[in-house]
Design a protein around this motif. Structure first.
Motif, PDB file in Angstrom:
ATOM      1  N   ALA A 114      -8.670  -1.429   4.741  1.00 37.78           N
ATOM      2  CA  ALA A 114      -7.909  -1.635   5.979  1.00 37.78           C
ATOM      3  C   ALA A 114      -6.431  -1.319   5.771  1.00 37.78           C
ATOM      4  N   ALA A 115      -5.899  -1.685   4.602  1.00 37.75           N
ATOM      5  CA  ALA A 115      -4.472  -1.453   4.349  1.00 37.75           C
ATOM      6  C   ALA A 115      -4.156   0.043   4.342  1.00 37.75           C
ATOM      7  N   PHE A 116      -5.016   0.845   3.713  1.00 40.94           N
ATOM      8  CA  PHE A 116      -4.781   2.293   3.699  1.00 40.94           C
ATOM      9  C   PHE A 116      -4.793   2.867   5.111  1.00 40.94           C
ATOM     10  N   ALA A 117      -5.713   2.381   5.945  1.00 35.78           N
ATOM     11  CA  ALA A 117      -5.766   2.868   7.324  1.00 35.78           C
ATOM     12  C   ALA A 117      -4.453   2.547   8.042  1.00 35.78           C
ATOM     13  N   VAL A 118      -3.933   1.317   7.843  1.00 38.37           N
ATOM     14  CA  VAL A 118      -2.678   0.916   8.478  1.00 38.37           C
ATOM     15  C   VAL A 118      -1.521   1.793   7.983  1.00 38.37           C
ATOM     16  N   LEU A 119      -1.527   2.103   6.685  1.00 39.35           N
ATOM     17  CA  LEU A 119      -0.402   2.842   6.094  1.00 39.35           C
ATOM     18  C   LEU A 119      -0.510   4.350   6.308  1.00 39.35           C
ATOM     19  N   GLY A 120      -1.609   4.791   6.935  1.00 42.31           N
ATOM     20  CA  GLY A 120      -1.709   6.199   7.296  1.00 42.31           C
ATOM     21  C   GLY A 120      -2.482   7.065   6.314  1.00 42.31           C
ATOM     22  N   TRP A 121      -3.186   6.434   5.344  1.00 41.95           N
ATOM     23  CA  TRP A 121      -4.042   7.206   4.437  1.00 41.95           C
ATOM     24  C   TRP A 121      -5.470   6.735   4.656  1.00 41.95           C
ATOM     25  N   ASP A 122      -6.054   7.097   5.768  1.00 48.07           N
ATOM     26  CA  ASP A 122      -7.353   6.526   6.120  1.00 48.07           C
ATOM     27  C   ASP A 122      -8.443   7.001   5.160  1.00 48.07           C
ATOM     28  N   PRO A 123      -9.048   6.082   4.413  1.00 51.79           N
ATOM     29  CA  PRO A 123     -10.063   6.509   3.434  1.00 51.79           C
ATOM     30  C   PRO A 123     -11.330   7.045   4.088  1.00 51.79           C
ATOM     31  N   GLU A 124     -11.553   6.740   5.365  1.00 53.52           N
ATOM     32  CA  GLU A 124     -12.781   7.190   6.032  1.00 53.52           C
ATOM     33  C   GLU A 124     -12.861   8.717   6.099  1.00 53.52           C
ATOM     34  N   ASP A 125     -11.723   9.357   6.293  1.00 52.02           N
ATOM     35  CA  ASP A 125     -11.710  10.821   6.405  1.00 52.02           C
ATOM     36  C   ASP A 125     -11.260  11.501   5.117  1.00 52.02           C
ATOM     37  N   ALA A 126     -11.095  10.709   4.053  1.00 52.27           N
ATOM     38  CA  ALA A 126     -10.476  11.270   2.850  1.00 52.27           C
ATOM     39  C   ALA A 126     -11.405  12.225   2.116  1.00 52.27           C
ATOM     40  N   LEU A 127     -10.835  13.327   1.665  1.00 50.07           N
ATOM     41  CA  LEU A 127     -11.521  14.264   0.777  1.00 50.07           C
ATOM     42  C   LEU A 127     -10.857  14.171  -0.590  1.00 50.07           C
ATOM     43  N   CYS A 128     -11.616  14.475  -1.619  1.00 46.65           N
ATOM     44  CA  CYS A 128     -11.034  14.526  -2.958  1.00 46.65           C
ATOM     45  C   CYS A 128      -9.951  15.615  -2.980  1.00 46.65           C
ATOM     46  N   ALA A 129      -8.731  15.244  -3.415  1.00 45.57           N
ATOM     47  CA  ALA A 129      -7.615  16.188  -3.405  1.00 45.57           C
ATOM     48  C   ALA A 129      -7.804  17.303  -4.427  1.00 45.57           C
ATOM     49  N   SER A 130      -8.713  17.093  -5.373  1.00 43.37           N
ATOM     50  CA  SER A 130      -8.900  18.099  -6.414  1.00 43.37           C
ATOM     51  C   SER A 130     -10.069  19.044  -6.102  1.00 43.37           C
ATOM     52  N   CYS A 131     -11.247  18.488  -5.739  1.00 44.63           N
ATOM     53  CA  CYS A 131     -12.424  19.355  -5.565  1.00 44.63           C
ATOM     54  C   CYS A 131     -12.895  19.422  -4.114  1.00 44.63           C
ATOM     55  N   GLY A 132     -12.311  18.592  -3.245  1.00 46.06           N
ATOM     56  CA  GLY A 132     -12.619  18.705  -1.819  1.00 46.06           C
ATOM     57  C   GLY A 132     -13.905  18.032  -1.368  1.00 46.06           C
ATOM     58  N   THR A 133     -14.614  17.330  -2.253  1.00 42.91           N
ATOM     59  CA  THR A 133     -15.818  16.627  -1.788  1.00 42.91           C
ATOM     60  C   THR A 133     -15.424  15.427  -0.941  1.00 42.91           C
ATOM     61  N   ARG A 134     -16.413  14.917  -0.233  1.00 45.39           N
ATOM     62  CA  ARG A 134     -16.153  13.831   0.687  1.00 45.39           C
ATOM     63  C   ARG A 134     -16.392  12.459   0.022  1.00 45.39           C
ATOM     64  N   LYS A 135     -16.155  12.401  -1.258  1.00 44.67           N
ATOM     65  CA  LYS A 135     -16.335  11.118  -1.933  1.00 44.67           C
ATOM     66  C   LYS A 135     -15.026  10.671  -2.573  1.00 44.67           C
ATOM     67  N   GLY A 136     -13.926  11.028  -1.927  1.00 40.99           N
ATOM     68  CA  GLY A 136     -12.621  10.710  -2.500  1.00 40.99           C
ATOM     69  C   GLY A 136     -12.224   9.274  -2.228  1.00 40.99           C
ATOM     70  N   MET A 137     -12.658   8.373  -3.051  1.00 43.36           N
ATOM     71  CA  MET A 137     -12.435   6.964  -2.765  1.00 43.36           C
ATOM     72  C   MET A 137     -11.591   6.249  -3.809  1.00 43.36           C
ATOM     73  N   HIS A 138     -10.857   7.025  -4.612  1.00 45.45           N
ATOM     74  CA  HIS A 138      -9.912   6.437  -5.570  1.00 45.45           C
ATOM     75  C   HIS A 138      -8.531   6.965  -5.215  1.00 45.45           C
ATOM     76  N   PHE A 139      -7.604   6.052  -4.942  1.00 46.62           N
ATOM     77  CA  PHE A 139      -6.266   6.449  -4.517  1.00 46.62           C
ATOM     78  C   PHE A 139      -5.347   6.470  -5.733  1.00 46.62           C
ATOM     79  N   TYR A 140      -4.779   7.654  -6.007  1.00 51.74           N
ATOM     80  CA  TYR A 140      -3.871   7.800  -7.146  1.00 51.74           C
ATOM     81  C   TYR A 140      -2.438   7.657  -6.618  1.00 51.74           C
ATOM     82  N   ILE A 141      -1.789   6.542  -6.960  1.00 50.93           N
ATOM     83  CA  ILE A 141      -0.515   6.167  -6.334  1.00 50.93           C
ATOM     84  C   ILE A 141       0.594   7.207  -6.526  1.00 50.93           C
ATOM     85  N   PRO A 142       0.828   7.748  -7.741  1.00 51.14           N
ATOM     86  CA  PRO A 142       1.956   8.701  -7.878  1.00 51.14           C
ATOM     87  C   PRO A 142       1.827   9.925  -6.970  1.00 51.14           C
ATOM     88  N   ARG A 143       0.597  10.354  -6.681  1.00 53.02           N
ATOM     89  CA  ARG A 143       0.436  11.519  -5.810  1.00 53.02           C
ATOM     90  C   ARG A 143       0.082  11.149  -4.386  1.00 53.02           C
TER      91      ARG A 143
END
Ligand code: ZN
Length: 171
Positions: A114-143
């Motif tokens: 819920a916090a990510f959705a509020v802050l504008g990084w909605d995990p529901e639509d997130a793709l892996c930033a490296s390979c583009g799969t739809r299982k990107g569920m780990h948020f790497y804070i520096p990036r």
């Protein structure tokens, strides 16, 4: 001199000099802020027990040579782990109220999803930033990006422990 009063949760504490402490708070009215509490590391400090990370409190501060915390009163505990409080202090913008996040803390219903959705990084639509799969569920804070199970494991363990928020950890 103008005083400010707000509800807050204490996120982090840092030593300053021999006796003083600095505290990063997430406040209801002013968002994230860091203030100094004079002599808070003296054993007799009356403020320190009210400012321990994880405490929900009422805080009074002034702006005089930086932000000075002049009073604090514990109202309860947020029920958020120390590492998650540190992650929050890394993610919340300085000096900007976040009413959605504050409500979750006040209602003891905080969740990263819920916090990510509020802050504008909605995990529901997130793709892996490296390979583009739809299982990107780990948020790497520096990036400030999500990564999938496979890609996040390419980071050293130490980095993962200190800078990755996982939304589906099996603990
Ligand atoms: Zn990936």
């Amino acid at each position: 001199m103008q005083e400010y009063v707000t509800s807050a949760v204490s996120l982090r504490k840092y030593p300053q000099g021999d006796l003083d402490g600095r505290y990063t708070l997430f406040t209801e009215r002013f968002g994230r802020m860091t203030g100094k509490a004079k002599s808070s590391r003296k054993i007799t400090s009356k403020l320190a027990p009210h400012l321990e990370p994880g405490t929900v409190l009422r805080v009074r501060f002034i702006e005089a040579h930086g932000t000075q915390i002049i009073d604090a009163l514990k109202e309860g505990m947020a029920g958020i782990s120390i590492i998650n409080l540190q992650f929050l202090s890394m993610l919340l913008p300085e000096g900007q109220p976040e009413p959605g996040i504050w409500r979750m803390i006040a209602e003891r219903s905080f969740s990263w999803r819920a916090a990510f959705a509020v802050l504008g990084w909605d995990p529901e639509d997130a793709l892996c930033a490296s390979c583009g799969t739809r299982k990107g569920m780990h948020f790497y804070i520096p990036r400030q990006e999500f990564f999938c199970d496979t890609c996040i494991r390419k980071l050293p363990l130490k980095t993962r422990e200190s800078a990755v928020i996982s939304l589906h950890v099996s603990l």
